[in-house]
Enzyme design. Structure first.
Site, short mmCIF file in Angstrom:
data_model
loop_
_atom_site.label_atom_id
_atom_site.label_comp_id
_atom_site.label_asym_id
_atom_site.label_seq_id
_atom_site.Cartn_x
_atom_site.Cartn_y
_atom_site.Cartn_z
N ARG A 74 13.07 14.59 -19.27
CA ARG A 74 11.64 13.91 -19.87
C ARG A 74 11.96 13.15 -20.93
NH1 ARG A 74 8.01 18.60 -18.24
NH2 ARG A 74 6.13 18.26 -19.35
N ARG A 77 -0.49 15.78 -24.45
CA ARG A 77 0.57 15.83 -23.35
C ARG A 77 0.61 14.41 -22.50
NH1 ARG A 77 -1.26 20.75 -19.86
NH2 ARG A 77 0.50 20.00 -18.65
N ARG A 130 -7.07 23.38 -12.93
CA ARG A 130 -6.09 24.10 -12.67
C ARG A 130 -6.12 25.78 -13.24
NH1 ARG A 130 -0.01 22.37 -14.05
NH2 ARG A 130 -1.02 22.06 -16.03
N LYS A 153 3.96 18.08 -9.35
CA LYS A 153 5.57 18.27 -9.01
C LYS A 153 5.80 19.72 -8.76
CE LYS A 153 6.23 17.06 -13.58
NZ LYS A 153 4.66 16.97 -13.96
N ARG A 203 -4.26 27.52 -18.04
CA ARG A 203 -3.03 27.34 -18.87
C ARG A 203 -3.34 27.15 -20.27
NH1 ARG A 203 1.89 24.11 -16.36
NH2 ARG A 203 1.66 22.92 -18.20
P1 AP5 Z 1 0.87 21.15 -10.56
O1 AP5 Z 1 1.69 21.16 -9.24
O2 AP5 Z 1 0.80 22.19 -11.30
O3 AP5 Z 1 1.31 19.81 -11.62
P2 AP5 Z 1 2.63 19.43 -12.25
O4 AP5 Z 1 3.11 18.00 -12.07
O5 AP5 Z 1 3.58 20.49 -11.94
O6 AP5 Z 1 1.69 19.67 -13.72
P3 AP5 Z 1 2.35 20.49 -14.99
O7 AP5 Z 1 1.16 20.27 -15.96
O8 AP5 Z 1 2.86 21.72 -14.92
O9 AP5 Z 1 3.40 19.30 -15.59
P4 AP5 Z 1 3.75 19.29 -16.91
O10 AP5 Z 1 4.96 18.45 -16.73
O11 AP5 Z 1 2.91 18.87 -18.09
O12 AP5 Z 1 4.28 20.80 -17.69
P5 AP5 Z 1 5.37 21.68 -17.79
O13 AP5 Z 1 5.07 22.99 -17.37
O14 AP5 Z 1 6.49 21.04 -17.17
O15 AP5 Z 1 -0.65 20.38 -10.13
C1 AP5 Z 1 -1.74 20.43 -11.18
C2 AP5 Z 1 -3.04 20.83 -10.33
O16 AP5 Z 1 -3.22 19.96 -9.34
C3 AP5 Z 1 -2.96 22.33 -9.75
O17 AP5 Z 1 -4.10 22.95 -10.02
C4 AP5 Z 1 -2.65 21.93 -8.43
O18 AP5 Z 1 -3.14 22.95 -7.34
C5 AP5 Z 1 -3.38 20.68 -8.12
N1 AP5 Z 1 -2.85 19.79 -7.26
C6 AP5 Z 1 -1.77 19.57 -6.95
N2 AP5 Z 1 -1.54 18.56 -6.01
C7 AP5 Z 1 -2.84 18.00 -5.57
C8 AP5 Z 1 -3.35 17.19 -4.76
N3 AP5 Z 1 -2.60 16.35 -3.94
N4 AP5 Z 1 -4.69 17.20 -4.80
C9 AP5 Z 1 -5.43 17.85 -5.39
N5 AP5 Z 1 -5.03 18.63 -6.46
C10 AP5 Z 1 -3.51 18.96 -6.63
O19 AP5 Z 1 5.83 21.69 -19.28
C11 AP5 Z 1 4.67 22.19 -20.22
C12 AP5 Z 1 5.18 22.02 -21.64
O20 AP5 Z 1 6.58 22.71 -21.71
C13 AP5 Z 1 5.40 20.75 -22.09
O21 AP5 Z 1 4.17 20.49 -22.70
C14 AP5 Z 1 6.75 20.91 -23.26
O22 AP5 Z 1 6.21 21.44 -24.46
C15 AP5 Z 1 7.53 21.75 -22.46
N6 AP5 Z 1 8.39 21.43 -21.64
C16 AP5 Z 1 8.87 21.63 -20.40
N7 AP5 Z 1 9.69 20.76 -19.97
C17 AP5 Z 1 10.22 20.09 -21.11
C18 AP5 Z 1 11.28 19.09 -21.22
N8 AP5 Z 1 12.27 18.92 -19.92
N9 AP5 Z 1 11.52 18.79 -22.40
C19 AP5 Z 1 10.67 19.14 -23.43
N10 AP5 Z 1 9.97 19.89 -23.29
C20 AP5 Z 1 9.39 20.46 -22.20
#
Ligand code: AP5
Length: 216
Positions: free
Chosen positions: A88, A171, A127, A13, A160
């Site tokens: 979410r 997660r 990552r 994403k 991370r």
């Molecule tokens: P990346 O683009 O970083 O993936 P992502 O979907 O953004 O993954 P995240 O882990 O950041 O999402 P998340 O939803 O768990 O975490 P968030 O920060 O929102 O890609 C991942 C990896 O794959 C990278 O290395 C990239 O290079 C690689 N890649 C990408 N595309 C690829 C492809 N096509 N092929 C191969 N490799 C590829 O949330 C973190 C924490 O914050 C949560 O656990 C929670 O505690 C809190 N939080 C955040 N938002 C909320 C909310 N709305 N409500 C409550 N708590 C929240």
């Protein structure tokens, strides 16, 4: 264009959202990034969110809704926005709907990133994030084989905190329990949900994403 990017941890994403925001010149608000920044700065929000994030649990809805309300209040969101990692939960989606009603606008699309769990685990284990500029790399993709320093700014690359294997499993569990029900919720809004098979190269997924939202 008012867009939501929905999908499991590691689905891409953030990677795709950054590209799209650059091309469409709209701001992208990633609740995870905003919360990590708050934790780094030691703000009240950061202190409240820290424990939940370390355990891979969701931060309470009211805290996240308040930060999204603040983000969308800025004039830069008037021409459209991308929300990454929000909503979410169904409660967050209901809160967003109320918030947009108040602003007199609505979502144009919710894009669901569908990626098999084995691929999510591979992406998350590889990552690396630059401690300087925040650029995201992956040591397993072979596309951007990361060294120990960032190819863009020379900063140190880090894993991370919540990408540790035991936290990743939590997660994914939280995603299945709390976020997957949103798919059915948005399916009821006919035409809003776009389901994207988000595997293949970053470039291939980006082209599919552009097609899914009707980007010419
Ligand atoms: P990346 O683009 O970083 O993936 P992502 O979907 O953004 O993954 P995240 O882990 O950041 O999402 P998340 O939803 O768990 O975490 P968030 O920060 O929102 O890609 C991942 C990896 O794959 C990278 O290395 C990239 O290079 C690689 N890649 C990408 N595309 C690829 C492809 N096509 N092929 C191969 N490799 C590829 O949330 C973190 C924490 O914050 C949560 O656990 C929670 O505690 C809190 N939080 C955040 N938002 C909320 C909310 N709305 N409500 C409550 N708590 C929240």
């Amino acid at each position: 264009m008012n867009l939501v990017l929905l999908g499991p941890p590691g689905a891409g994403k953030g990677t795709q959202g950054d590209r799209l925001a650059g091309e469409c010149r709209v701001p992208k608000y990633a609740t995870g990034d905003i919360l990590r920044e708050a934790v780094r700065e030691g703000t009240e929000l950061g202190r409240e969110a820290k424990g939940y994030m370390e355990r891979g649990e969701l931060v309470p809805d009211e805290l996240v809704l308040a930060l999204v309300r603040e983000a969308l209040a800025g004039s830069e969101a008037e021409g459209g926005f991308i929300l990454d990692g929000f909503p979410r939960t169904v409660a967050q989606a209901e809160g967003l709907r109320r918030l947009l009603e108040e602003r007199g606008c609505e979502l144009d699309a919710v894009v669901y990133f569908d990626v098999p769990e084995a691929e999510l685990l591979r992406r998350l284990s590889g990552r690396r994030v630059c401690s300087g500029c925040g650029a995201v790399f992956n040591v397993t993709s072979g596309l951007e084989a990361a060294a120990e320093t960032c190819a863009r700014c020379g900063g140190e690359l880090e894993t991370r905190e919540d990408d540790k294997p035991e936290t990743v499993l939590n997660r994914l569990r939280v995603y299945r329990e709390s976020t997957m029900p949103l798919l059915a919720w948005y399916r009821k809004d006919s035409g809003l949900l776009r389901e994207l098979v988000a595997v293949g190269s970053v470039e291939e997924v980006y082209e599919n994403l552009r097609g899914a939202i009707g980007c010419s």
